[in-house]
Enzyme design. Structure first.
Site, mmCIF file in Angstrom:
data_model
loop_
_atom_site.group_PDB
_atom_site.id
_atom_site.type_symbol
_atom_site.label_atom_id
_atom_site.label_comp_id
_atom_site.label_asym_id
_atom_site.label_seq_id
_atom_site.Cartn_x
_atom_site.Cartn_y
_atom_site.Cartn_z
ATOM 1 N N LYS A 80 -2.071 -48.525 105.113
ATOM 2 C CA LYS A 80 -2.711 -48.880 106.371
ATOM 3 C C LYS A 80 -2.883 -50.378 106.527
ATOM 4 O O LYS A 80 -2.859 -50.884 107.650
ATOM 5 C CB LYS A 80 -4.017 -48.121 106.574
ATOM 6 C CG LYS A 80 -5.198 -48.449 105.716
ATOM 7 C CD LYS A 80 -6.318 -47.443 105.978
ATOM 8 C CE LYS A 80 -7.613 -47.816 105.274
ATOM 9 N NZ LYS A 80 -8.414 -48.800 106.015
ATOM 10 N N SER A 81 -3.027 -51.118 105.435
ATOM 11 C CA SER A 81 -3.103 -52.576 105.556
ATOM 12 C C SER A 81 -1.823 -53.137 106.175
ATOM 13 O O SER A 81 -1.860 -54.005 107.046
ATOM 14 C CB SER A 81 -3.336 -53.216 104.188
ATOM 15 O OG SER A 81 -4.626 -52.947 103.714
ATOM 16 N N ARG A 125 -1.081 -54.409 110.466
ATOM 17 C CA ARG A 125 -0.481 -55.711 110.748
ATOM 18 C C ARG A 125 0.860 -55.579 111.449
ATOM 19 O O ARG A 125 1.197 -56.373 112.339
ATOM 20 C CB ARG A 125 -0.351 -56.504 109.442
ATOM 21 C CG ARG A 125 -1.710 -56.986 108.928
ATOM 22 C CD ARG A 125 -1.725 -57.240 107.437
ATOM 23 N NE ARG A 125 -2.987 -57.822 106.991
ATOM 24 C CZ ARG A 125 -4.117 -57.126 106.800
ATOM 25 N NH1 ARG A 125 -4.134 -55.806 107.002
ATOM 26 N NH2 ARG A 125 -5.223 -57.734 106.404
ATOM 27 N N GLN A 179 -9.040 -59.688 105.971
ATOM 28 C CA GLN A 179 -9.254 -59.391 107.386
ATOM 29 C C GLN A 179 -9.587 -60.658 108.170
ATOM 30 O O GLN A 179 -9.019 -60.906 109.240
ATOM 31 C CB GLN A 179 -10.366 -58.355 107.552
ATOM 32 C CG GLN A 179 -9.992 -56.967 107.070
ATOM 33 C CD GLN A 179 -11.113 -55.965 107.268
ATOM 34 O OE1 GLN A 179 -12.125 -56.255 107.894
ATOM 35 N NE2 GLN A 179 -10.938 -54.771 106.739
ATOM 36 N N ASP A 200 -11.214 -52.095 97.617
ATOM 37 C CA ASP A 200 -11.044 -50.688 97.993
ATOM 38 C C ASP A 200 -11.043 -49.760 96.789
ATOM 39 O O ASP A 200 -11.357 -48.566 96.917
ATOM 40 C CB ASP A 200 -9.735 -50.503 98.772
ATOM 41 C CG ASP A 200 -9.813 -51.100 100.166
ATOM 42 O OD1 ASP A 200 -10.929 -51.342 100.656
ATOM 43 O OD2 ASP A 200 -8.741 -51.323 100.766
ATOM 44 N N LYS A 259 -19.955 -52.840 103.456
ATOM 45 C CA LYS A 259 -18.815 -52.022 103.862
ATOM 46 C C LYS A 259 -19.347 -50.876 104.733
ATOM 47 O O LYS A 259 -20.370 -51.019 105.409
ATOM 48 C CB LYS A 259 -18.074 -51.517 102.632
ATOM 49 C CG LYS A 259 -17.559 -52.617 101.713
ATOM 50 C CD LYS A 259 -16.529 -53.509 102.384
ATOM 51 C CE LYS A 259 -15.165 -52.890 102.428
ATOM 52 N NZ LYS A 259 -14.141 -53.819 102.974
ATOM 53 N N ARG A 294 -22.079 -49.770 99.244
ATOM 54 C CA ARG A 294 -21.367 -48.999 98.230
ATOM 55 C C ARG A 294 -21.987 -49.136 96.848
ATOM 56 O O ARG A 294 -21.994 -48.171 96.074
ATOM 57 C CB ARG A 294 -19.887 -49.395 98.200
ATOM 58 C CG ARG A 294 -19.096 -48.838 99.371
ATOM 59 C CD ARG A 294 -17.636 -49.203 99.328
ATOM 60 N NE ARG A 294 -16.925 -48.569 100.441
ATOM 61 C CZ ARG A 294 -15.694 -48.888 100.838
ATOM 62 N NH1 ARG A 294 -15.024 -49.845 100.204
ATOM 63 N NH2 ARG A 294 -15.139 -48.271 101.852
#
Length: 451
Positions: A26-27, A31, A175, A328, A355, A359
């Site tokens: 997904k990163s 993009r 990000q 992550d 986050k 966490r």
């Protein structure tokens, strides 16, 4: 959806490969969608199924569609027609970023230099996450951005011409870095950005592959001229590799279950594989095969030999320098540490407190409820591991965090009774097929669903 996890009675080594095919990284896909929309190309992105797409990525798709970017998703492909730097249109409504911090932050940079006004919002979890640090940096480039009084979403953006700047990031953040690079495409000259530590570099790699005038220097300065690539094909195919961060959950489950886990075509970008170095320090054997490069991104097949574990896992130490490359994966590495022979430590991870939930606090509280010995400090945890540990069955409180849902479900396999995971569907934010894959590793009878 509620998922009940039944404990594993006996773990036996199994050398037969258990193949897992995780969804697209997904990163990279976030993009690709945004940088692709800035081109004039027709981009075809093969996918295995719509169900394999994370909810975060779908938030970016919907956000771009609301800006006038034609995107079509079929059962085996995403097709995107780029509109160019100045082809976006004013959205007719507030853009809903759902739970995706990546969507919100990257769109802030993209929209800062447009010629119209826009508003970004999100769900309750995303609306509690900090946006002011990034907003202030964009304002320093001449942007007009307004957050709430608490520095969060909704964010109102009045697009305008931006000025070239020299920016030092307060923290290492892929990000924020990407958002500023997107904004820099609309600046009046070269923008230079430096981060204190190396973070994920997908944006730099993709911009370079697309022909932007970008230089990443050894001292972590990134310099970008607001050029327009002119050498992209009119139509091209970009195959996104599998998400190596999502794969970490299947990998750790396989290690604890003494399985040989095989992951086909996953990202092997060196800013994403730091957790494999941690696994090696713990005594886990793995190898990457069929390694190749496409659009500047390494990918290949990963084999993790949990079946070869002939001794206890060694404890690990995660330092502040490691954290930007492990944000992550820390929840699932912390879960693995529960079963190591000794005390593992995590330091420099204060960013985990902002986050989807805090966490660090949530990990400490849940592991304590499981009966483990945990020490929580401001920027990390100390986790006392015990080989062959049996956890105490207890209620699961993941705070609505998709990565904690998955980490706690895996831990539940080693409890002394059944464990129930509420709101388990939240895993789909990043890994829609997680519970299906966990059942493939642990056995279908270990996982039951109540919808």
């Amino acid at each position: 959806m509620t998922v009940t996890i039944s404990p594993i009675p006996i773990v036996t080594a199994d050398s037969k490969p258990c193949g897992l095919i995780v969804g697209p990284d997904k990163s990279i896909l976030h993009r690709l969608l945004i940088l692709g929309s800035l081109t004039r190309s027709l981009i075809r992105i093969p996918i295995r199924s719509i169900e394999s797409l994370s909810h975060d990525v779908l938030a970016t798709v919907l956000g771009l569609e609301s800006l006038g970017v034609p995107i079509e998703i079929t059962s085996d492909e995403i097709e995107l027609q780029g509109v160019g730097r100045h082809g976006f249109r004013a959205p007719g409504h507030t853009i809903n970023c759902a739970n995706s911090g990546t969507t919100a932050r990257l769109l802030m940079g993209l929209l800062a230099g447009q010629s119209f006004e826009s508003t970004l919002a999100g769900d309750r979890s995303l609306s509690a996450r900090p946006m002011k640090r990034l907003a202030d940096l964009l304002v320093g480039m001449g942007a007009a951005i307004e957050t709430t009084a608490t520095g969060s979403l909704p964010v109102k953006i009045k697009g305008r011409a931006l000025k070239a700047s020299e920016i030092t990031l307060p923290v290492a953040s892929a990000q924020m870095k990407t958002s500023l690079l997107l904004a820099a495409l609309f600046a009046d000259g070269r923008t230079s950005i430096r981060e204190p530590l190396q973070s994920r570099d997908h944006t730099e790699r993709m911009m370079t592959a697309f022909g932007y005038d970008l230089v990443a220097e050894p001292d972590r300065w990134i310099r970008l001229e607001p050029s327009v690539p002119d050498d992209l094909e009119e139509e091209f195919v970009y195959e996104v590799p599998g998400d190596i961060s999502s794969a970490a959950f299947g990998v750790v489950a396989g290690i604890l279950l003494h399985k040989h886990t095989e992951l086909k075509n996953v990202s092997l970008n060196p800013t994403r594989t730091r957790y494999l170095d941690i696994l090696a320090l713990m005594g886990v054997e793995f190898e990457a095969t069929n390694v190749r490069d496409s659009f500047g991104e390494a990918r290949g097949d990963l084999h993790v030999y949990g079946d070869r574990m002939d001794g206890p896992l060694a404890p690990f130490e995660i330092t502040p320098d490691d954290v930007p490359l492990l944000l992550d994966e820390i929840p699932i590495l912390a879960t693995l540490a529960l079963f190591a022979d000794g005390t593992s430590t995590i330091r420099g991870a204060r960013e985990l407190r902002v986050k989807e939930t805090d966490r660090l606090r949530c990990l400490a509280q849940q592991f304590t409820a499981f009966g483990a010995e945990i020490a929580e400090v401001e920027d990390g945890l100390s986790i006392v591991g015990i080989p062959n540990r049996t956890l105490r069955a207890c209620a699961i409180d993941h705070g609505g965090d998709h990565r904690l849902v998955m980490a706690f479900a895996i831990a539940g396999l080693f409890a002394d009774n059944t464990v129930t995971v509420p709101e388990a569907e939240i895993a789909a934010v990043s890994y829609p097929e997680f519970f299906e894959h966990l059942a493939a590793l642990a056995g279908e009878h270990q996982i039951t669903y109540q919808r």
